[in-house]
Design a protein around this motif. Structure first.
Motif, short mmCIF file in Angstrom:
data_model
loop_
_atom_site.label_atom_id
_atom_site.label_comp_id
_atom_site.label_asym_id
_atom_site.label_seq_id
_atom_site.Cartn_x
_atom_site.Cartn_y
_atom_site.Cartn_z
N GLY A 170 -2.08 -15.02 -11.39
CA GLY A 170 -2.07 -15.09 -9.92
C GLY A 170 -1.77 -13.72 -9.34
O GLY A 170 -2.07 -12.69 -9.96
N ASP A 171 -1.18 -13.73 -8.16
CA ASP A 171 -0.86 -12.47 -7.48
C ASP A 171 0.51 -11.98 -7.96
O ASP A 171 1.53 -12.61 -7.67
CB ASP A 171 -0.85 -12.71 -5.97
N PHE A 172 0.52 -10.88 -8.70
CA PHE A 172 1.75 -10.40 -9.32
C PHE A 172 2.84 -10.14 -8.27
O PHE A 172 3.98 -10.55 -8.43
CB PHE A 172 1.46 -9.13 -10.13
N ALA A 191 -7.63 -5.01 -12.48
CA ALA A 191 -8.70 -5.98 -12.21
C ALA A 191 -10.06 -5.27 -12.22
O ALA A 191 -10.66 -5.11 -13.27
CB ALA A 191 -8.41 -6.69 -10.89
N ALA A 212 -11.98 -11.40 -7.45
CA ALA A 212 -11.43 -10.26 -8.23
C ALA A 212 -10.02 -10.54 -8.75
O ALA A 212 -9.25 -9.61 -8.99
CB ALA A 212 -11.48 -8.96 -7.44
N TYR A 213 -9.68 -11.82 -8.93
CA TYR A 213 -8.44 -12.16 -9.64
C TYR A 213 -8.73 -12.21 -11.13
O TYR A 213 -9.81 -12.64 -11.55
CB TYR A 213 -7.88 -13.51 -9.18
N ILE A 214 -7.73 -11.80 -11.92
CA ILE A 214 -7.90 -11.82 -13.37
C ILE A 214 -7.76 -13.27 -13.86
O ILE A 214 -6.86 -13.99 -13.43
CB ILE A 214 -6.87 -10.90 -14.05
N MET A 240 -1.52 -4.98 -12.94
CA MET A 240 -2.76 -5.76 -13.06
C MET A 240 -3.97 -4.83 -12.90
O MET A 240 -4.17 -4.24 -11.83
CB MET A 240 -2.80 -6.85 -11.97
N1 URA Z 1 -3.74 -8.26 -8.71
C1 URA Z 1 -2.98 -9.35 -8.99
O1 URA Z 1 -1.83 -9.43 -8.61
N2 URA Z 1 -3.54 -10.34 -9.70
C2 URA Z 1 -4.82 -10.31 -10.15
O2 URA Z 1 -5.26 -11.24 -10.80
C3 URA Z 1 -5.60 -9.16 -9.84
C4 URA Z 1 -5.03 -8.15 -9.13
#
Ligand code: URA
Length: 251
Positions: free
Chosen positions: A237-239, A171, A230-232, A169
């Motif tokens: 979500g959170d990878f 960002a 700062a999430y895309i 990711m």
């Molecule tokens: N890292 C993630 O896992 N998701 C995001 O959207 C941005 C950074």
């Protein structure tokens, strides 16, 4: 009338499928137009979009998330390898003929940005047997809020290798930029690093490519942007959480 004709008559034809919205290939590339010359995306096919749709879906199970994100990672690694230089290599085939082909020019290694980048290591190992892999952990400094190096471990001859830098990711670009700075401090020239990434935000991609214009970036998809955390967006979500990467492995 025959009984066959009667049977045919009694089964109504299936209804026509509902009209589908037209698939617009490459529409996501409009989020960053023109693309910097150092950025290469995977072919934006309907199949690729279907894979991304599965991993973006919050209802997707962890098993499916692993399976489909691994499929995309494999495609990204293969595309990254397409950018390695080759030299002429002549071999003799079992028919006794000579084949004038090519071979990879130099040694490579992977470097994953922990923690999420670790998930891309298996994809690299699948296609590059016994590839050396380094690791780098960067976190935000509480006091300065700037990305700070916490840990790194590289093959001792990393300066002589091409480096595939792995982070799914992109960002803001802060960690990736810091990771490249650390690699360059270890003697790896910018041109010998290929950054491999699953989803990029235009903000991070712009900052990163302006800073390192001769470093190639291979990304699967360019998203709309970042939210205030700062999430895309739309992102996935959170990878690390989706894959449930729950530990660090420090060799
Ligand atoms: N890292 C993630 O896992 N998701 C995001 O959207 C941005 C950074």
């Amino acid at each position: 009338m025959s009984s066959t004709a009667d049977a045919t008559k009694s089964v109504p034809p299936p209804p026509p499928p509902p009209p589908q919205p037209a698939h617009v290939p490459n529409s996501n590339l409009a989020h960053m137009n023109p693309l910097p010359p150092s950025v290469f995306t995977l072919p934006q096919t309907a199949q690729l979009e279907a894979l991304y749709t599965i991993i973006r879906d919050k209802e997707t199970s962890r098993g499916d998330f692993l399976f489909y994100s691994d499929r995309i990672i494999r495609l990204l690694v293969e595309e990254g390898l397409n950018h390695l230089p080759v030299v002429a290599r002549t071999v003799e085939t079992p028919t006794g003929a000579t084949y004038n082909g090519v071979g990879f020019e130099g040694k490579i290694c992977g470097v994953s940005i922990l923690r999420a980048g670790e998930a891309m290591e298996a994809g690299l190992r699948e296609v590059c047997r016994s590839v050396r892999i380094g690791k780098i952990l960067i976190q935000r400094d509480e006091e300065t809020t700037l990305p700070k190096l916490f840990y790194s471990k590289f093959p001792q001859d990393i300066a002589q290798r091409y480096v595939l830098l792995l982070d799914p990711m992109l960002a803001t670009g802060g960690s990736a930029i810091k990771a490249v700075e650390v690699l360059m401090d270890h003697g790896v020239p910018e041109e010998r690093i290929i950054f491999i990434n699953l989803i990029a935000a235009p903000e991070g991609l712009t900052t990163f490519t302006k800073r390192f214009p001769s470093l190639k970036v291979i990304t699967g998809w360019i998203d709309e942007g970042l939210n205030d955390k700062a999430y895309i967006i739309p992102g996935l979500g959170d990878f690390g959480e989706r894959r449930q990467v729950s530990f660090f492995y420090f060799p």
